[in-house]
Write a protein that holds these residues in place. Structure first.
Motif, short mmCIF file in Angstrom:
data_model
loop_
_atom_site.label_atom_id
_atom_site.label_comp_id
_atom_site.label_asym_id
_atom_site.label_seq_id
_atom_site.Cartn_x
_atom_site.Cartn_y
_atom_site.Cartn_z
N HIS A 32 -4.13 -1.70 -13.55
CA HIS A 32 -3.45 -2.78 -12.83
C HIS A 32 -2.05 -3.08 -13.39
CE1 HIS A 32 -5.65 -4.59 -9.52
NE2 HIS A 32 -6.78 -4.30 -10.14
N SER A 35 2.17 0.57 -10.87
CA SER A 35 2.34 0.45 -9.42
C SER A 35 2.35 1.81 -8.72
CB SER A 35 3.62 -0.31 -9.09
OG SER A 35 4.74 0.32 -9.70
N GLN A 36 2.77 2.86 -9.39
CA GLN A 36 2.79 4.19 -8.77
C GLN A 36 1.37 4.75 -8.68
OE1 GLN A 36 5.17 7.08 -10.91
NE2 GLN A 36 4.62 8.76 -9.55
N ILE A 40 -1.53 4.86 -11.63
CA ILE A 40 -2.76 4.07 -11.49
C ILE A 40 -3.98 4.97 -11.66
CG2 ILE A 40 -4.20 2.80 -9.84
CD1 ILE A 40 -1.54 1.71 -8.63
#
Length: 253
Positions: A32, A35-36, A40
């Motif tokens: 978390h 963002s990519q 992740i």
């Protein structure tokens, strides 16, 4: 309680635990922080791999592993050199050591370069109501790179009667889309095929609720629990992991 009452009870517990508050004490907090998509899924895979033992230690060691990768897991996997891997020399989580970590990085690079990434590999070999064959085939591809025999123990094989708790948990993270805890960034696997991450907590609660009779937490027990949970929700049975886990860990049910 009857089936209808049991479903209502568990649905209530899903709502109680399947929310943002769950993240702060769970290893899912590691992916978390990215963002990519590739960051992740790699951060999630590595964190899930070492997700056994004390939860605080799991989280701390997962953060440490991300730090050693410059907090850019995908870039590290794809562009590392042997010298870069030396940064992992002191990493250890229980029986998962630096040699294992280095093999995992090399294997992940192999998967992204030659097999179109983690989602593509897991998406193959799906069966009608199961991801267990997919996990079995994933393990074979994962260890196509040169590796020590000892490292194979860190990826379970459900076709050897393992409950494969950590990989099933990882698949929940990637596939379920609840806009809260689970990411839902993999679109090629339906939630109906996911299995509950069966561990001591979820297993004990499932037995007390009459969802599971088998005493061992193995592949046969997982198949039994899957069947019971699919009767409660055939499209998203693994959402009940939040209920079973929450009841066991947070409520001592």
């Amino acid at each position: 309680m009857n089936k209808s009452e049991l479903k209502d009870f568990l649905d209530e517990k899903v709502i109680q635990y399947n929310n943002f508050d769950f993240i702060e004490s769970d290893p899912i907090q590691i992916p978390h922080s990215f963002s990519q998509k590739e960051d992740i899924e790699i951060a999630g895979f590595l964190s899930a791999t070492i997700a056994w033992g004390n939860r605080k230690m799991i989280i701390n060691n997962s953060k440490k592993l991300m730090d050693l990768m410059g907090n850019s897991p995908y870039d590290f996997v794809m562009s590392h050199s042997e010298d870069n891997l030396d940064s992992l020399d002191k990493f250890v989580h229980r029986t998962f050591n630096a040699l294992d970590a280095k093999t995992f990085i090399k294997s992940l690079q192999h998967i992204y370069k030659n097999h179109n990434g983690l989602e593509a590999v897991f998406s193959k070999n799906q069966e009608e109501n199961s991801m267990q064959k997919s996990i079995h085939e994933f393990k074979k591809i994962f260890f196509e790179v040169e590796h020590l025999q000892r490292t194979q123990k860190h990826i379970s094989d459900p076709l050897n009667n393992s409950a494969a708790k950590r990989i099933n948990m990882y698949l929940r993270w990637m596939v379920r889309n609840d806009n809260k805890v689970d990411f839902g960034i993999w679109k090629t696997i339906p939630t109906s095929k996911l299995s509950c991450p069966l561990d001591v907590h979820s297993g004990n609660v499932a037995r007390k609720l009459g969802l599971l009779k088998r005493k061992q937490n193995d592949g046969k027990a997982l198949a039994e629990l899957d069947l019971a949970l699919r009767k409660l929700d055939k499209t998203d049975p693994v959402k009940y992991d939040f209920a079973l886990f929450g009841l066991g860990v947070f409520e001592g049910f």
